[in-house]
Design a protein around this motif. Sequence first.
Motif, PDB file in Angstrom:
ATOM      1  N   ILE A 191      -7.996   5.046  -3.115  1.00  0.00           N
ATOM      2  CA  ILE A 191      -8.933   5.360  -2.042  1.00  0.00           C
ATOM      3  C   ILE A 191      -8.715   6.811  -1.667  1.00  0.00           C
ATOM      4  N   ASP A 192      -9.740   7.624  -1.883  1.00  0.00           N
ATOM      5  CA  ASP A 192      -9.588   9.064  -1.663  1.00  0.00           C
ATOM      6  C   ASP A 192     -10.195   9.498  -0.343  1.00  0.00           C
ATOM      7  N   PHE A 193      -9.350  10.041   0.532  1.00  0.00           N
ATOM      8  CA  PHE A 193      -9.784  10.651   1.782  1.00  0.00           C
ATOM      9  C   PHE A 193      -9.545  12.159   1.732  1.00  0.00           C
ATOM     10  N   ALA A 214     -10.061  -1.068   2.107  1.00  0.00           N
ATOM     11  CA  ALA A 214      -8.969  -1.656   1.334  1.00  0.00           C
ATOM     12  C   ALA A 214      -9.046  -3.177   1.327  1.00  0.00           C
ATOM     13  N   ALA A 223     -10.560   2.840   6.595  1.00  0.00           N
ATOM     14  CA  ALA A 223      -9.640   2.648   5.474  1.00  0.00           C
ATOM     15  C   ALA A 223      -9.206   1.191   5.356  1.00  0.00           C
ATOM     16  N   VAL A 234       0.662   5.527   0.727  1.00  0.00           N
ATOM     17  CA  VAL A 234      -0.118   6.636   1.272  1.00  0.00           C
ATOM     18  C   VAL A 234       0.494   7.929   0.749  1.00  0.00           C
ATOM     19  N   GLN A 277      -4.354  11.367   0.922  1.00  0.00           N
ATOM     20  CA  GLN A 277      -4.745  12.187   2.070  1.00  0.00           C
ATOM     21  C   GLN A 277      -3.916  13.485   2.074  1.00  0.00           C
ATOM     22  N   TYR A 304     -10.830   6.917  11.009  1.00  0.00           N
ATOM     23  CA  TYR A 304     -10.475   6.815   9.598  1.00  0.00           C
ATOM     24  C   TYR A 304      -9.657   5.565   9.329  1.00  0.00           C
ATOM     25  N   LEU A 306       0.845  -1.188   0.000  1.00  0.00           N
ATOM     26  CA  LEU A 306       0.000   0.000   0.000  1.00  0.00           C
ATOM     27  C   LEU A 306       0.879   1.236   0.000  1.00  0.00           C
ATOM     28  N   LEU A 333      -3.660   5.305  -1.157  1.00  0.00           N
ATOM     29  CA  LEU A 333      -4.527   6.143  -0.345  1.00  0.00           C
ATOM     30  C   LEU A 333      -4.102   7.600  -0.496  1.00  0.00           C
TER      31      LEU A 333
END
Length: 421
Positions: free
Chosen positions: A140-142, A307, A303, A5, A81, A299, A3, A79
């Motif tokens: 994955i949009d935060f 995922a 998340a 970030v 952020q 969160y 993953l 991800l």
Amino acid sequence: MKLAVVGGGSTYTPELIDGFARLRDTLPVEELVLVDPAAERLELVGGLARRIFARQGHGGRIVTTSDLDAGIEGADAVLLQLRVGGQAAREQDETWPLECGCVGQETTGAGGLAKALRTVPVVLDIAERVRRTNPGAWIIDFTNPVGIVTRALLEAGHKAVGLCNVAIGFQRKFAGMLGVAPVDVHLDHVGLNHLTWETGVRLGGPEDENVLPKLLAEHGDAVAADLRMPRDVLDRLGVVPSYYLRYYYAHDEVVREQRTKPSRAAEVAEMERELLKMYGDPELAEKPALLGKRGGAYYSEAAVDLAASLLGAGGSPYQVVNTYNKGTLPFLPDDAVIEVQAAVGKSGPHPLPVPSVDPLYAGLMANVTAYEDLALQAALHGGRDRVFRALLAHPLVGQYAYADALTDQLIAHNREHLAWA
């Protein structure tokens, strides 16, 4: 499983790391890459992240890099952020709208539009690089404003899902009030990102009994206090609006409050300075209590759950996500991005059927959806007229004199982030 970030140097990242460590059986991450251009922050956050993994016995490897392409290469999920312009830009988003008597907020109203204009081009560039490097990866949009950013990603053909922590926050809160495990609470959650209502609370699944009336009867005072709304308003609505609805339902009251106290951005900036000092302590190997005041509660758990489902590693059968409407709410266009319960798997999210929506909520959703469409056009193509049209369409602005003045303010405060200005 790898993953990445993007925005990994955020002071909030240790919350995410703690979730990955605790929930490693749900999402077995072998390599976690934190990507951020702020090398000094990244070093502090990365050091704490490694100590958290070690303290909790997680065998995964944590890598830090300022090289986006290297960080996302081979990632199964990315991800997002990030905060374009940092807390300084947020401070502006929360203050200059007040000069026109409009709410100053970083995700809605004029400030939210400014954030969208800064953010969408950057996110689309990142997503294109993900697609070139690893076209199978989920995004994955935060990153706020989640609804507009997610729609930009989906319209560009990316494998993307938007995520917000409002629903999981309500789930945890309601579970505590009802004395049950969070996994047993299913929400009838409907709306757009940061414009949602809990119209039902079910113990079990989507077909089980709605206990929201009972919850409001027994705990309505606590819920109302949490939302900073009068109890009688909740009783008359019969639903639980998200706390973001206070910007709409008590607009003038909120503006008066904002004019008499420091902005949330100023509070967060001070908090971040304290957190970064803490992160530099080589003895610290857990997320500090202060981080709980930073925002974004739960969160990490949301998340991990999302995922895990997208990557076929498990996860809850139903989750609240941001995705295309596709007929779920018949009063909105199919390509609107809505925030609802969905069945999530390797093929992505599939929204569950939603009962008919009260016109009181449907009308506001339709209005804000129209604004989001105009906001996205402004973010993609620029131009003063597009910014003006989006502001005029927003229910928190809605007057041409305000929209004109706010357009000039927005451009003046964000010129360095707007290629067309």
